[in-house]
Write an enzyme that holds these catalytic residues in place. Structure first.
Site, PDB file in Angstrom:
ATOM      1  N   SER A   1       0.804  -1.156   0.082  1.00  0.00           N
ATOM      2  CA  SER A   1       0.112  -0.143  -0.056  1.00  0.00           C
ATOM      3  C   SER A   1       0.700   1.194   0.107  1.00  0.00           C
ATOM      4  O   SER A   1       1.773   1.217   0.519  1.00  0.00           O
ATOM      5  CB  SER A   1      -0.807  -0.029   1.187  1.00  0.00           C
TER       6      SER A   1
ATOM      7  N   TYR B   1      -1.850  -0.370  10.228  1.00  0.00           N
ATOM      8  CA  TYR B   1      -1.630  -0.972   8.870  1.00  0.00           C
ATOM      9  C   TYR B   1      -0.358  -0.519   8.188  1.00  0.00           C
ATOM     10  O   TYR B   1       0.096  -1.358   7.569  1.00  0.00           O
ATOM     11  CB  TYR B   1      -2.948  -0.321   8.355  1.00  0.00           C
TER      12      TYR B   1
HETATM   13  N1  LIG Z   1      -8.585  -0.689  -1.689  1.00  0.00           N
HETATM   14  C1  LIG Z   1      -7.756   0.098  -1.541  1.00  0.00           C
HETATM   15  O1  LIG Z   1      -7.756   1.331  -1.882  1.00  0.00           O
HETATM   16  C2  LIG Z   1      -6.056  -0.661  -1.201  1.00  0.00           C
HETATM   17  C3  LIG Z   1      -5.252   0.429  -1.371  1.00  0.00           C
HETATM   18  C4  LIG Z   1      -4.145  -0.222  -0.765  1.00  0.00           C
HETATM   19  C5  LIG Z   1      -3.639  -1.460  -0.511  1.00  0.00           C
HETATM   20  N2  LIG Z   1      -4.852  -2.376  -0.586  1.00  0.00           N
HETATM   21  C6  LIG Z   1      -4.604  -3.702  -0.315  1.00  0.00           C
HETATM   22  O2  LIG Z   1      -5.251  -4.585  -1.177  1.00  0.00           O
HETATM   23  C7  LIG Z   1      -5.398  -5.761  -0.600  1.00  0.00           C
HETATM   24  C8  LIG Z   1      -6.767  -6.210  -1.061  1.00  0.00           C
HETATM   25  O3  LIG Z   1      -7.874  -5.400  -0.611  1.00  0.00           O
HETATM   26  P1  LIG Z   1      -9.156  -5.121  -1.456  1.00  0.00           P
HETATM   27  O4  LIG Z   1      -9.042  -3.527  -1.547  1.00  0.00           O
HETATM   28  O5  LIG Z   1      -9.231  -5.829  -2.689  1.00  0.00           O
HETATM   29  O6  LIG Z   1     -10.115  -5.161  -0.240  1.00  0.00           O
HETATM   30  P2  LIG Z   1     -11.391  -6.244  -0.112  1.00  0.00           P
HETATM   31  O7  LIG Z   1     -12.262  -6.351  -1.493  1.00  0.00           O
HETATM   32  O8  LIG Z   1     -11.858  -6.014   1.053  1.00  0.00           O
HETATM   33  O9  LIG Z   1     -10.676  -7.726  -0.151  1.00  0.00           O
HETATM   34  C9  LIG Z   1      -9.900  -8.117   0.792  1.00  0.00           C
HETATM   35  C10 LIG Z   1      -9.689  -9.640   0.834  1.00  0.00           C
HETATM   36  O10 LIG Z   1      -9.082 -10.203   1.877  1.00  0.00           O
HETATM   37  C11 LIG Z   1      -9.653 -11.291   2.539  1.00  0.00           C
HETATM   38  N3  LIG Z   1      -9.490 -11.372   4.049  1.00  0.00           N
HETATM   39  C12 LIG Z   1      -9.570 -10.713   5.002  1.00  0.00           C
HETATM   40  N4  LIG Z   1      -9.156 -11.274   6.082  1.00  0.00           N
HETATM   41  C13 LIG Z   1      -8.866 -12.581   5.593  1.00  0.00           C
HETATM   42  C14 LIG Z   1      -8.191 -13.759   6.509  1.00  0.00           C
HETATM   43  N5  LIG Z   1      -8.307 -13.705   7.924  1.00  0.00           N
HETATM   44  N6  LIG Z   1      -8.154 -14.689   5.728  1.00  0.00           N
HETATM   45  C15 LIG Z   1      -8.488 -14.847   4.409  1.00  0.00           C
HETATM   46  N7  LIG Z   1      -8.782 -14.034   3.783  1.00  0.00           N
HETATM   47  C16 LIG Z   1      -8.927 -12.691   4.412  1.00  0.00           C
HETATM   48  C17 LIG Z   1     -11.358 -11.135   2.204  1.00  0.00           C
HETATM   49  O11 LIG Z   1     -11.929 -12.352   2.042  1.00  0.00           O
HETATM   50  P3  LIG Z   1     -12.985 -12.811   3.198  1.00  0.00           P
HETATM   51  O12 LIG Z   1     -13.587 -11.762   4.094  1.00  0.00           O
HETATM   52  O13 LIG Z   1     -13.796 -13.613   2.444  1.00  0.00           O
HETATM   53  O14 LIG Z   1     -12.016 -13.633   4.177  1.00  0.00           O
HETATM   54  C18 LIG Z   1     -11.274 -10.275   0.761  1.00  0.00           C
HETATM   55  O15 LIG Z   1     -11.272 -11.289  -0.071  1.00  0.00           O
HETATM   56  C19 LIG Z   1      -5.088  -5.702   0.632  1.00  0.00           C
HETATM   57  O16 LIG Z   1      -3.738  -6.232   1.113  1.00  0.00           O
HETATM   58  C20 LIG Z   1      -5.180  -4.269   1.097  1.00  0.00           C
HETATM   59  O17 LIG Z   1      -4.450  -3.873   2.171  1.00  0.00           O
HETATM   60  C21 LIG Z   1      -6.139  -1.775  -0.906  1.00  0.00           C
END
Ligand SMILES: NC(=O)c1ccc[n+]([C@@H]2O[C@H](COP(=O)([O-])OP(=O)(O)OC[C@H]3O[C@@H](n4cnc5c(N)ncnc54)[C@H](OP(=O)(O)O)[C@@H]3O)[C@@H](O)[C@H]2O)c1
Length: 244
Positions: free
Chosen positions: A135, A148
Site C-alpha cells: 500500500s 496498517y
Molecule cells: N482498496 C484500496 O484502496 C487499497 C489500497 C492499498 C492497498 N490495498 C490492499 O489490497 C489488498 C486487497 O484489498 P481490497 O482492496 O481488494 O479489499 P477487499 O475487497 O476488502 O478484499 C480483502 C480480501 O481479503 C480477504 N481476507 C480478509 N481477512 C482474511 C483472512 N483472515 N483470511 C483470508 N482472507 C482474508 C477477504 O476475504 P474474506 O472476508 O472472504 O476472508 C477479501 O477477499 C489488501 O492487502 C489491501 O490492504 C487496498
C-alpha cells in the site's frame, strides 16, 4: 496477456480472492491458462468465483497457521499472490486492543507464514514468483493508519530482504503498492458513509491492479519487477501539514 512459456508457470495461489483485487487477479490468471487456487473465508463468494473462472476454492483464514499448513500440504505452487489484507482506521489511542493483533496478524504475520510454507518448493524447482499487494500507506504517512502502515512497511522491507536471501535462484519478488482502489475495503475500515465519500472520487479499479500484477508476473525470466506504485491520476502522496 500471456506468460512467456520459458517461465514454466502452471499454478498460482491468490489470497483474499473473494472480492476486490484478489478476485480480479484470479480472473486474470485463470484467463491466462493457470490453475489458480483461490483462498478466502467467505465460501459462497469463492464458489461463485470458481463457477465463473474454474479456480480451485479454499475456504481458509490465513491467520490460522495450522489450517494453512494443512491446506497447502502437497500443493505445487509457482506463483503466490499475497493479497488478503485489511485495515482499521483510527489513531492508536482509540484503537480497539484486539484490532492491533488482527491487523498485524493479517497484513504481516500471515504473509510471512505463507511465504515460509511455499518458498521451499519454489526454490527446489528453481521456479517461482511471490507478490504482495502492499500500500502507499507502507511508504508514505497516512493519518489514522499507524498499524496498517507499519505492517505494510514491514512487508515491503521484508520482500527486499527475501529477494536478497534467495539471490541466485529463479524466484522473483514483487510488491505492488496502490493508492485508492474501489473495493469493499473501505466499507470495512472506515464505515459506509466515509466509504461512499471516498469512492465518489475517481479511483483505481481492481482490474487495474490485476493488470499490474500480471505485468510483473509475465515479465521475461531475466526480469524482476521489484516494486510498482500505482495511483489514481487524481491522487498523490506527500506535502506538509500544520496544526492551526
Ligand atoms: N482498496 C484500496 O484502496 C487499497 C489500497 C492499498 C492497498 N490495498 C490492499 O489490497 C489488498 C486487497 O484489498 P481490497 O482492496 O481488494 O479489499 P477487499 O475487497 O476488502 O478484499 C480483502 C480480501 O481479503 C480477504 N481476507 C480478509 N481477512 C482474511 C483472512 N483472515 N483470511 C483470508 N482472507 C482474508 C477477504 O476475504 P474474506 O472476508 O472472504 O476472508 C477479501 O477477499 C489488501 O492487502 C489491501 O490492504 C487496498
Amino acid at each position: 496477456m500471456s506468460f512467456p512459456p520459458s517461465l514454466g508457470y502452471r499454478t498460482a495461489l491468490v489470497t483474499g480472492a473473494s472480492s476486490g483485487i484478489g478476485a480480479s487477479t484470479v480472473e486474470a490468471l485463470t484467463a491466462a491458462g493457470l490453475t489458480v487456487h483461490a483462498v478466502a473465508r467467505r465460501g459462497d463468494r469463492l464458489q461463485e468465483l470458481a463457477a465463473r473462472t474454474g479456480c480451485v476454492p479454499h475456504v481458509l483464514d490465513i491467520t490460522d497457521r495450522k489450517a494453512c499448513a494443512a491446506a497447502l500440504d502437497g500443493l505445487e505452487i509457482d506463483i503466490l499472490v499475497n493479497n488478503a489484507g485489511g485495515s482499521h482506521q483510527s489513531p492508536i489511542q482509540d484503537y480497539p486492543p484486539d484490532e492491533i493483533d488482527r491487523i498485524l496478524d493479517l497484513n504481516l504475520r500471515a504473509v510471512m507464514h505463507l511465504n515460509r510454507l511455499l518458498l521451499p518448493g519454489m526454490l527446489a524447482r528453481d521456479r517461482g514468483h511471490i507478490v504482495v499487494i502492499g500500500s502507499m500507506a507502507g511508504h508514505y504517512p497516512m493519518r489514522g493508519s499507524a498499524l496498517y502502515s507499519a505492517a505494510k512497511a514491514a512487508v515491503s522491507h521484508a520482500f527486499d530482504v527475501m529477494r536478497l536471501d534467495t539471490l541466485g535462484s529463479r524466484v522473483r519478488w514483487t510488491e505492488v503498492a496502490p493508492g485508492r482502489v474501489a473495493t469493499e475495503a473501505f466499507m470495512n475500515s472506515i464505515g459506509p458513509e466515509r466509504a461512499k465519500e471516498f469512492l465518489s472520487k475517481e479511483t483505481l479499479q481492481p482490474e487495474d491492479l490485476a493488470a499490474s500484477v500480471c505485468h510483473a508476473l509475465m515479465a521475461p525470466p531475466h526480469v524482476n519487477v521489484s516494486r510498482i506504485e500505482i495511483y489514481p491520476v487524481k491522487q498523490a502522496s506527500g506535502g506538509f501539514l500544520y496544526a492551526d
